[in-house]
Design an enzyme around this catalytic site. Structure first.
Site, PDB file in Angstrom:
ATOM      1  N   SER A 156      -1.866 -10.002   4.443  1.00  0.00           N
ATOM      2  CA  SER A 156      -1.372  -8.776   5.057  1.00  0.00           C
ATOM      3  C   SER A 156      -0.659  -9.175   6.341  1.00  0.00           C
ATOM      4  O   SER A 156      -1.249  -9.822   7.213  1.00  0.00           O
ATOM      5  CB  SER A 156      -2.540  -7.826   5.364  1.00  0.00           C
ATOM      6  N   ASP A 187       0.805  -1.213   0.000  1.00  0.00           N
ATOM      7  CA  ASP A 187       0.000   0.000   0.000  1.00  0.00           C
ATOM      8  C   ASP A 187       0.841   1.268   0.000  1.00  0.00           C
ATOM      9  O   ASP A 187       0.644   2.163  -0.825  1.00  0.00           O
ATOM     10  CB  ASP A 187      -0.945   0.004   1.204  1.00  0.00           C
ATOM     11  N   ASP A 215      -6.999   0.558  12.056  1.00  0.00           N
ATOM     12  CA  ASP A 215      -5.805   1.389  12.130  1.00  0.00           C
ATOM     13  C   ASP A 215      -6.051   2.828  11.707  1.00  0.00           C
ATOM     14  O   ASP A 215      -5.385   3.746  12.196  1.00  0.00           O
ATOM     15  CB  ASP A 215      -4.683   0.786  11.283  1.00  0.00           C
ATOM     16  N   ARG A 234       0.683   1.425  17.062  1.00  0.00           N
ATOM     17  CA  ARG A 234       0.219   2.584  16.304  1.00  0.00           C
ATOM     18  C   ARG A 234       0.464   3.925  16.990  1.00  0.00           C
ATOM     19  O   ARG A 234       0.842   4.893  16.329  1.00  0.00           O
ATOM     20  CB  ARG A 234      -1.264   2.427  15.946  1.00  0.00           C
TER      21      ARG A 234
END
Length: 441
Positions: free
Chosen positions: A182, A21, A130, A101
């Site tokens: 992923s 991505d 996310d 994160r």
């Protein structure tokens, strides 16, 4: 379209991993926003070739690429506080992705400030958790920066589309359209999503394994490891004082070799849908079991009970992107105080996927053998227990007496009503001891 068309974006800091991505996003941002792109790469233990990632970012059009090593900060500021809370989302997920994160977003904001960016961008999809975690961090740390979320804007709708976009522009990307997993890695865990895992009836392929062996293939002999804690924080393994990164790396290897910490689950995403993930968290699984065992020695009953009460809520805050919330900070203040005496050693036995504490010791232990023993002792007078039991049961005893009296009153009233009915009296029925007013009205 999320795009803020009223504000010109000159330079954007992209949370860059070098995966599919974000690899295509450097080019896409330049094409669609006519802006410069700075790649922000944060090392939280994903074991990548960061020199190659930097070269790739620059080769695909980024004007700069900043690589920041925050492995220690990730553990000490995020993973270990969650460990002290006993935070596990929906009883099974040890929050490896969720915990990383906040520190990644914070570092990205720092890079944005360094390069005088007026925007930040992330590679999160509109279906995932996310996006919330990143953007709530931006709101808390840099509300003045414009946020760009390409997955909510572009015409790419699948990973196949992303591969096609990359092929058209000669952008090197990892993986292939035929292997659509992923993978998220950091020191705390590895997670796998997508591909065949989107079918909940399909077993996890053997290839989806990085940190753990199949428990069936683990050694037939158990192995004991001893973790030393200070104030609820792991500081040593088998007597060797280690920094946080080294400790987690070593414990991951040891516990993973015994198949510890592998979970295959369907969870409830924040955005309202269910998703399936496979997680490996060997070190975290052992530490969670060990610290809970130490707490049994060092926490009094009420403090331990209150801590259990906030564990689920803490896990929800982390999962839902509310790391920078006042409530999470307040919980941490309580947990720091609660673990003031959580210092000691716990031995955990690793065997065929299990991690079972088998011994524990602390100089602050509240356990006293001379009190707990069933043998003769000179400390505890068992005759005292009779009065204690009577006082402890006093509320229940009083309530039982009141209920019995009420039941007796009900039987007296029923008997009176029966007699009056037999006699054919026209007097209104009434409970003993009460007067019923009469009148024509």
């Amino acid at each position: 379209m999320d795009r803020n068309t009223t504000k010109k974006v000159n330079r954007v800091a992209l949370a860059y991993s070098g995966g599919l991505d974000t690899s295509v996003m450097v080019t896409w941002l330049k094409e669609n926003y006519d802006c410069e792109v700075v790649a922000a790469v944060v090392d939280v233990g994903q074991r990548e070739d960061f020199d190659a990632i930097r070269e790739k970012a620059l080769a695909t059009g980024a004007i700069a690429c900043r690589v920041v090593d925050l492995r220690d900060r990730f553990l000490t500021e995020c993973a270990f506080p969650a460990l002290k809370a006993g935070a596990v989302y929906e009883g099974r997920y040890l929050l490896g992705t969720s915990l990383a994160r906040p520190v990644i977003a914070a570092a990205q904001v720092e890079v944005a400030r360094e390069f005088e960016c007026d925007a930040v961008a992330h590679g999160c999809t509109g279906k995932g958790n996310d996006q919330v975690r990143f953007e709530l961090a931006y709101q808390a740390l840099a509300p003045d920066l414009t946020v760009i979320a390409p997955w909510r804007e572009w015409e790419i709708t699948s990973r196949e589309d992303a591969f096609a976009y990359a092929a058209e522009r000669d952008i090197p990307v990892p993986g292939s359209p035929r292997k659509l997993y992923s993978i998220d890695r950091n020191l705390w865990h590895t997670s796998f999503e997508g591909g065949i895992l989107e079918n909940p009836t399909a077993a996890t392929p053997d290839e989806l394994r990085e940190l753990t062996v199949d428990p069936a293939e683990a050694p037939d002999t158990p192995e004991d490891v001893t973790i030393s804690f200070e104030r609820g924080v792991p500081v040593a393994l088998d007597g060797d004082a280690l920094d946080p990164v080294a400790l987690i790396q070593r414990l991951n290897a040891t516990a993973g070799a015994h198949g510890v910490g592998r979970v295959d689950l369907v969870e409830n995403r924040l955005v309202g849908m269910k998703s399936r993930g496979v997680y490996e968290t060997p070190a975290g699984t052992v530490l969670l079991a060990a610290l809970a065992d130490l707490e049994a020695l060092t926490l009094d009953r009420d403090t331990a009970g209150f801590k259990r009460g906030i564990a689920d809520r803490y896990g929800e805050l982390v999962y839902q992107g509310l790391w920078f919330s006042p409530l999470r900070a307040a919980f941490d203040a309580f947990l720091d105080e609660a673990h003031a005496m959580s210092t000691g050693d716990v031995t955990v036995r690793l065997f065929k996927g299990s991690a079972m504490p088998v011994a524990r010791a602390s100089r602050f232990s509240l356990y006293r053998e001379n009190l707990a023993t069933f043998e003769e002792d000179s400390v505890y007078d068992q005759a005292d227990a009779g009065g204690f039991v009577r006082l402890w049961g006093l509320p229940s005893s009083l309530a039982a007496r009141v209920r019995a009296r009420a039941a007796d009153d009900g039987r007296d009233w029923a008997a009176t009503a029966s007699v009056e009915t037999v006699r054919g009296s026209s007097k209104p029925m009434q409970r003993p001891g009460r007067t019923v007013a009469s009148g024509s009205g």
